[in-house]
Write an enzyme that holds these catalytic residues in place. Structure first.
Site, PDB file in Angstrom:
ATOM      1  N   CYS A   1      45.209  43.661  42.652  1.00  0.00           N
ATOM      2  CA  CYS A   1      45.119  43.050  44.026  1.00  0.00           C
ATOM      3  C   CYS A   1      44.118  42.304  44.524  1.00  0.00           C
ATOM      4  CB  CYS A   1      45.400  44.417  45.002  1.00  0.00           C
ATOM      5  SG  CYS A   1      44.188  45.429  45.277  1.00  0.00           S
TER       6      CYS A   1
ATOM      7  N   ALA B   1      40.819  44.124  44.978  1.00  0.00           N
ATOM      8  CA  ALA B   1      40.163  44.395  43.689  1.00  0.00           C
ATOM      9  C   ALA B   1      39.335  43.296  43.067  1.00  0.00           C
ATOM     10  CB  ALA B   1      41.195  44.843  42.614  1.00  0.00           C
TER      11      ALA B   1
ATOM     12  N   ARG C   1      35.012  49.440  36.705  1.00  0.00           N
ATOM     13  CA  ARG C   1      34.653  48.266  35.885  1.00  0.00           C
ATOM     14  C   ARG C   1      33.180  48.379  35.295  1.00  0.00           C
ATOM     15  NH1 ARG C   1      32.859  42.820  38.117  1.00  0.00           N
ATOM     16  NH2 ARG C   1      33.831  41.322  36.986  1.00  0.00           N
TER      17      ARG C   1
ATOM     18  N   HIS D   1      38.909  36.735  44.597  1.00  0.00           N
ATOM     19  CA  HIS D   1      37.675  36.111  44.195  1.00  0.00           C
ATOM     20  C   HIS D   1      37.241  34.843  45.062  1.00  0.00           C
ATOM     21  CE1 HIS D   1      39.362  36.991  39.988  1.00  0.00           C
ATOM     22  NE2 HIS D   1      38.772  37.992  40.510  1.00  0.00           N
TER      23      HIS D   1
END
Ligand code: CFM
Length: 539
Positions: free
Chosen positions: A58, A61, A92, A191
């Protein structure tokens, strides 16, 4: 494996209803290099269809987990239900290395406002303010970042107003992100939102100068499994100063100071091209696409950096480092290549690695027979030259495009337009450009965007590759089909895989996986002759 990939494509999608079949058919292409230099057009960065099991994540994330999370001293507070924070907690493998034991490092913490039903009904801003204050008193960070999860957007909490208020009250930098999970079609939107936020709120705040001759930032390197450490060391040995990384092993101050560099190196184009472009507009720092995944790719990238700085000493030093490193790489590469030559790989991951890791496989003679991104855009597949023709759809319009103008005091064009044109020609258009995945692939290979679980199973059945590269969601399903699965997100427990050191690690790990006999010794229970009844009867 002699099947025509066009037939395979039809087989992958034949089970779908008509409308979905049509859509998927535009997201699956067979590579070809046309005479005019173009590659087939692929549909990408569009919504996954309901009912399809996608690999995607998503928007939250992408913002919190990917771009901002790896920075160790920006304190991240997740505004939302505890699950959103918990399931993003240390999942991560972005590593960090504080210089001293006293240096701030918040990566191990999981901070959340833990919204409850009451906050959803009556609003969560008060709870958020209290959380920011509490976090400040406990940790005294230089900066606090607030991340919005889905319910925050749905109920309309204004995280930016809270951030402004807290910034004024606490005297530290506090900023918020409207990165609700549903904000875009995938983590890719996150991002962009993160890049906008870090650019608006952090970059340019620390003017400390550096008198080093060659200063760069590494963008889109998140230090998964220690990749960033390898690259820091590599650049240092070449005499190149790395001012900041976005954002593996980074700190708030290094990012605030990034505008003092003279070149931005873009590793992962998908996640961070936004920052590269905005830094060029505001500060005059050009960017260059690099790839340090694969030994040959690393050699090329180092030489391009040296070309940019046009310095004979730097060029000589870079060649020395390359010679030293390649001597070590070649020793392993030739042994592994003899054992792996001709074996086949499939790569379905993210928005960058499905391209970059093809180089590592080709280093050891392995062929990529299908590849695709989870959330790449058309430019990641076909190259940035398609950008001017891209239509902006409703989902992309959701994300703010910052209007960036030159900074009145800090703008300094590092290169003239003539020098830039020369560099573009020297770097095969990867200076302020990216050629994308498909132009660097063989013809007649399937490229599949947003691969579904059904298509994964079909591909494996049809091609039986020697290795399948994806993530944790796919890993065990793939391995149950008797095919080793290498996680290219987390590297399983391995890595680093970047640079020369990383290439050697990768060759060895892949050799072990594709030449391992274990699968042939295992009879899965469903293939065993003994039925459940036999087992019960024997008891
Ligand atoms: Fe860039 Fe990444 Fe990737 Fe990415 Fe990612 Fe990742 Fe990835 Mo997982 S930033 S696009 S959102 S290279 S977390 S370090 S491995 S999907 S291919």
């Amino acid at each position: 494996m002699s099947r025509d990939p066009r037939d395979v494509k039809e087989e992958l999608i034949q089970i779908y209803p008509k409308k979905l079949r049509q859509k998927r058919s535009e997201q699956i292409v067979v590579t070809e290099h046309r005479e005019d230099g173009s590659v087939p057009e692929i549909k990408a960065n569009v919504r996954s269809s309901p009912g399809i099991i996608t690999q995607r994540g998503c928007t939250y994330a992408g913002c919190k987990g990917v771009v901002i999370g790896p920075s160790r001293d920006i304190l991240s507070i997740v505004h939302g239900p505890i699950g959103c924070s918990f399931y993003a907690w240390l999942t991560r493998r972005n590593q960090t290395r504080p210089h001293t034991l006293e240096d701030q490092n918040f990566i191990n913490y999981c901070l959340s406002t833990d919204m409850q039903e009451e906050n959803i009904v009556f609003g969560g801003e008060k709870k958020l303010k209290a959380a920011v204050k509490e976090a400040f008193e406990l940790f005294h960070p230089k900066a606090i970042a607030i991340f919005s999860t889905c319910p925050v957007g749905l109920i309309g909490d204004d995280v930016h107003a809270v951030a402004r208020e807290m910034k004024a009250e606490l005297g530290i930098n506090v900023f918020g992100f409207s990165c609700e999970g549903y904000r875009g079609v995938s983590q890719s939107a996150g991002h962009h939102i993160a890049s906008n936020g870090v650019f608006k709120n952090v970059v340019g705040l620390n003017d400390t100068p550096h008198d080093d001759k060659f200063k760069v930032n590494m963008l889109g390197e998140y230090n998964i499994g220690g990749d960033g450490f390898v690259l820091e060391d590599l650049l240092k040995r070449c005499g190149i100063k790395q001012i900041s990384t976005f954002s593996g092993n980074s700190t708030y101050e290094t990012m605030a100071n990034a505008h003092t560099a003279d070149l931005n190196l873009v590793m992962c184009h998908r996640s961070i091209n936004y920052v590269a472009e905005m830094m060029e507009k505001r500060f005059g720092i050009p960017w260059m696409k690099v790839n340090f995944i694969g030994a040959d790719a690393s050699v090329k990238s180092l030489r391009r950096i040296a070309d940019y700085f046009e310095d004979a000493d730097l060029k000589a030093r870079v060649e020395e480092v390359i010679a030293e490193e390649m001597a070590v790489v070649e020793a392993t590469q030739s042994v592994v290549k003899a054992r792996c030559q001709g074996k086949t790989a499939m790569l379905f991951v993210g928005g960058s690695r499905a391209h970059h890791y093809q180089m590592l496989f080709s280093d050891i003679g392995m062929k990529t027979i299908a590849a695709g991104y989870e959330f790449g855009h058309r430019d990641d597949y076909e190259g940035r030259k398609v950008l001017p023709g891209l239509k902006v759809d409703a989902d992309s319009k959701n994300i703010e495009e910052l209007d960036v103008v030159p900074d009145p005091e800090r703008y300094r064009a590092r290169r003239t337009p003539e020098e830039i044109a020369k560099l573009e020609a020297m770097t095969e258009n990867e200076f302020r450009g990216y050629v994308g995945m498909m132009p660097q692939m063989d013809d007649d290979v399937l490229v599949i965007d947003d691969l579904s679980h059904h298509e994964t199973e079909k591909l494996l059945e049809i091609y039986k590759p020697d290795i399948f590269c994806a993530g944790i969601k796919e890993k065990f399903g793939v391995q149950k089909m008797g095919i080793p699965c290498k996680q290219l997100h987390s590297y399983d427990y391995g890595g680093p895989y970047a640079g020369f050191v990383g290439a050697v690690n990768f060759y060895k790990d892949i050799d072990r996986m594709v030449n391992m006999k274990i699968w042939s010794f295992v009879t899965p229970p469903w293939q065993s002759k003994a039925t459940q009844q036999d087992v019960v009867a024997a008891d």
